[in-house]
Design an enzyme around this catalytic site. Structure first.
Site, mmCIF file in Angstrom:
data_model
loop_
_atom_site.group_PDB
_atom_site.id
_atom_site.type_symbol
_atom_site.label_atom_id
_atom_site.label_comp_id
_atom_site.label_asym_id
_atom_site.label_seq_id
_atom_site.Cartn_x
_atom_site.Cartn_y
_atom_site.Cartn_z
ATOM 1 N N ASN A 1 0.853 -1.190 0.000
ATOM 2 C CA ASN A 1 0.000 0.000 0.000
ATOM 3 C C ASN A 1 0.885 1.235 0.000
ATOM 4 O O ASN A 1 1.817 1.341 0.802
ATOM 5 C CB ASN A 1 -0.901 0.022 1.237
ATOM 6 C CG ASN A 1 -1.753 1.278 1.314
ATOM 7 O OD1 ASN A 1 -1.272 2.354 1.668
ATOM 8 N ND2 ASN A 1 -3.017 1.145 0.990
ATOM 9 N N GLY B 1 -4.643 0.217 -2.889
ATOM 10 C CA GLY B 1 -5.100 1.529 -2.450
ATOM 11 C C GLY B 1 -6.338 1.399 -1.604
ATOM 12 O O GLY B 1 -7.243 0.612 -1.924
ATOM 13 N N GLU B 2 -6.428 2.173 -0.512
ATOM 14 C CA GLU B 2 -7.572 2.058 0.391
ATOM 15 C C GLU B 2 -8.864 2.604 -0.215
ATOM 16 O O GLU B 2 -9.948 2.417 0.338
ATOM 17 C CB GLU B 2 -7.294 2.735 1.736
ATOM 18 C CG GLU B 2 -6.867 4.168 1.689
ATOM 19 C CD GLU B 2 -5.353 4.336 1.659
ATOM 20 O OE1 GLU B 2 -4.865 5.298 2.275
ATOM 21 O OE2 GLU B 2 -4.663 3.510 1.019
ATOM 22 N N ASN B 3 -8.767 3.292 -1.354
ATOM 23 C CA ASN B 3 -9.974 3.686 -2.068
ATOM 24 C C ASN B 3 -10.639 2.506 -2.764
ATOM 25 O O ASN B 3 -11.770 2.617 -3.240
ATOM 26 C CB ASN B 3 -9.673 4.783 -3.096
ATOM 27 C CG ASN B 3 -8.574 4.397 -4.066
ATOM 28 O OD1 ASN B 3 -7.531 3.889 -3.670
ATOM 29 N ND2 ASN B 3 -8.785 4.639 -5.343
ATOM 30 N N SER C 1 -14.243 0.423 0.082
ATOM 31 C CA SER C 1 -13.224 0.682 1.101
ATOM 32 C C SER C 1 -13.304 -0.286 2.268
ATOM 33 O O SER C 1 -12.296 -0.541 2.930
ATOM 34 C CB SER C 1 -13.343 2.124 1.610
ATOM 35 O OG SER C 1 -12.895 3.034 0.624
#
Length: 459
Positions: free
Chosen positions: A265, A287-289, A326
């Site tokens: 990440n 990616g945390e999106n 998410s």
């Protein structure tokens, strides 16, 4: 059952003063429901509680107009900066709760699932834990976080049918599902409305049972959809009259330190440069999106609609890329499936604690997903410049800013050196060409009496 409304104003016609509204949006404007926010502005509703990751520009207008009483967000402003919301909070005109991004979506998901609360490792040993119950499971501490139901949710999708089934595009799903599930009334604005059956069943990202109303988008934001064009910081800073590593050189070094085939990440700022070197190391970027398996940053987001990283930059979709919300993104992190997290910071101290969400003078800050990322217990790497813009050391004896994580930084890469945490302290493993380890240490804020072990080959 036809959930299509004639207009955004029609869709929010029953929204009263004092309502709580979860508003989707990632970065400057991706996934923000601008049509619904514009209708809310025209309606004149007051005394609102807004819930979200950031405060999208359309919602910012409501805050500045004094129509918001409370914020529950991951960002009141970016660390080191300010915002109208911060100023109103400072004056006591708006109250707020700052929530880590992964905790935010999990609290909303819990509300939608009919759960009262959850226990999470996120936020331990930070100000987020103040006043909260800590309970131990299998010898490990967890914070109690309550579910977060809301009256309304405003979210944006790509397509929907009249039954309320919603299709998202690319990485633009992020907060939509969890926000909708937590709401008594979830309203979705979309680019296109189609008849039931036109969206393939496997492409429905939010079933219509969670959606009360659908409306066609009427407002197109003039703001960039993703992050602003990244400035090229490939000019090195100088120390003692000599250049350190450029950001690209730092990224190349950082990539070389990561195990081949790792899930990684990348956080905001300098870590985003690492994506240019991920392919050489066969790293799979997360990616945390809600994106897994992306490639380099590209200058023209129109090539790949709604494919962007957690910094908001458009990126190339690598073969095998996948998209999700998410909640799933943070399950990957807290569940220990992401091998390495790479973050920026304002300070890292001698024991490996670090701070990256609040600086002097801020009443709120920008937590984002960092606390969730370090709660995984996997490898944490920090990339940052060795000294700040006021020429103060960023490698310090003890962090003076509010902590993001305690004693968790495993690898530190600055523009002067690479450190590794060993035996409770930072060890210098290599330094930039032209520098000695003694010069590098002299430019830190580590107490000389305490000392710092060094194993660098450079003298």
């Amino acid at each position: 059952m036809d959930k299509l409304c004639t207009s955004p104003a029609d869709a929010i016609s029953d929204l009263p003063d004092g309502a709580s509204i979860a508003v989707s949006g990632f970065g400057p404007s991706a996934g923000a429901p601008f049509s619904l926010l514009a209708a809310l502005d025209e309606r004149g509703t007051r005394d609102l509680c807004l819930v979200g990751n950031t405060i999208p520009p359309g919602a910012q207008t409501l805050v500045e107009a004094g129509r918001v009483r409370h914020l529950i967000v991951s960002f009141t402003a970016r660390a080191g900066g300010s915002s109208p919301a911060e100023e109103l909070i400072r004056k006591g005109e708006v109250t707020f709760e700052l929530v880590p991004q992964g905790t935010l979506v999990e609290r909303l998901r819990a509300a939608g699932a009919g759960l009262a609360a959850l226990y999470t490792p996120t936020g331990l040993d930070t100000p987020i834990a103040d006043g909260k119950e800590v309970r131990y499971f299998d010898g490990k501490p967890y914070l109690l976080e309550t579910a977060l139901p809301v009256d309304y949710a405003f979210i944006a999708g790509h397509r929907a049918d009249r039954l309320g089934n919603v299709e998202f595009r690319g990485a633009n799903q992020h907060f939509g599902p969890s926000f909708a599930k937590a709401a008594q009334v979830a309203i979705v604005e979309v680019d296109e409305v189609v008849e039931p059956g036109e969206i393939p069943a496997e492409r429905i990202g939010l079933p219509g049972i969670f959606v009360a109303r659908v409306v066609r988008k009427t407002v197109v934001s003039a703001l960039p959809k993703h992050g602003p064009a990244r400035r090229d910081h490939d000019v090195p800073r100088t120390y003692n009259g000599k250049p350190g590593w450029t950001r690209r050189q730092m990224a190349e070094l950082a990539a070389s330190l990561l195990p081949e085939g790792s899930y990684v990440n990348l956080g905001l700022g300098i870590p985003s440069y690492l994506s240019s070197y991920a392919g050489d190391r066969h790293l799979i970027l997360h990616g945390e999106n809600g994106i897994l398996g992306y490639g380099e940053i590209v200058p023209d987001e129109r090539r790949y609609p709604d494919v962007f990283n957690a910094s908001g930059y458009p990126v190339t979709p690598s073969p095998g890329i996948s998209y999700f919300d998410s909640v799933t993104a943070f399950e990957m992190v807290r569940g220990g499936r992401v091998d390495v997290v790479v973050l920026g910071a304002y300070q890292v101290d001698a024991e490996g604690s670090f701070a990256n969400w609040q600086t002097d003078g801020m009443v709120g800050g920008g937590i984002g997903g960092a606390m969730d990322l370090v709660a995984s217990g996997r490898t944490v790497m920090v990339m940052m410049e060795h000294r700040d813009s006021r020429d103060r050391p960023k490698v310090v004896q003890r962090c003076s800013y509010a902590l993001t994580g305690k004693a968790c930084v495993d690898i530190l890469v600055t523009d002067l050196a690479q450190f590794r945490r060993k035996d409770g302290g930072l060890t210098v493993e290599q330094v930039a060409p032209g520098f000695t380890k003694q010069e590098v240490l002299a430019l830190t804020g580590i107490d000389a009496a305490t000392g710092m072990p060094t194993t660098a080959e450079n003298p």
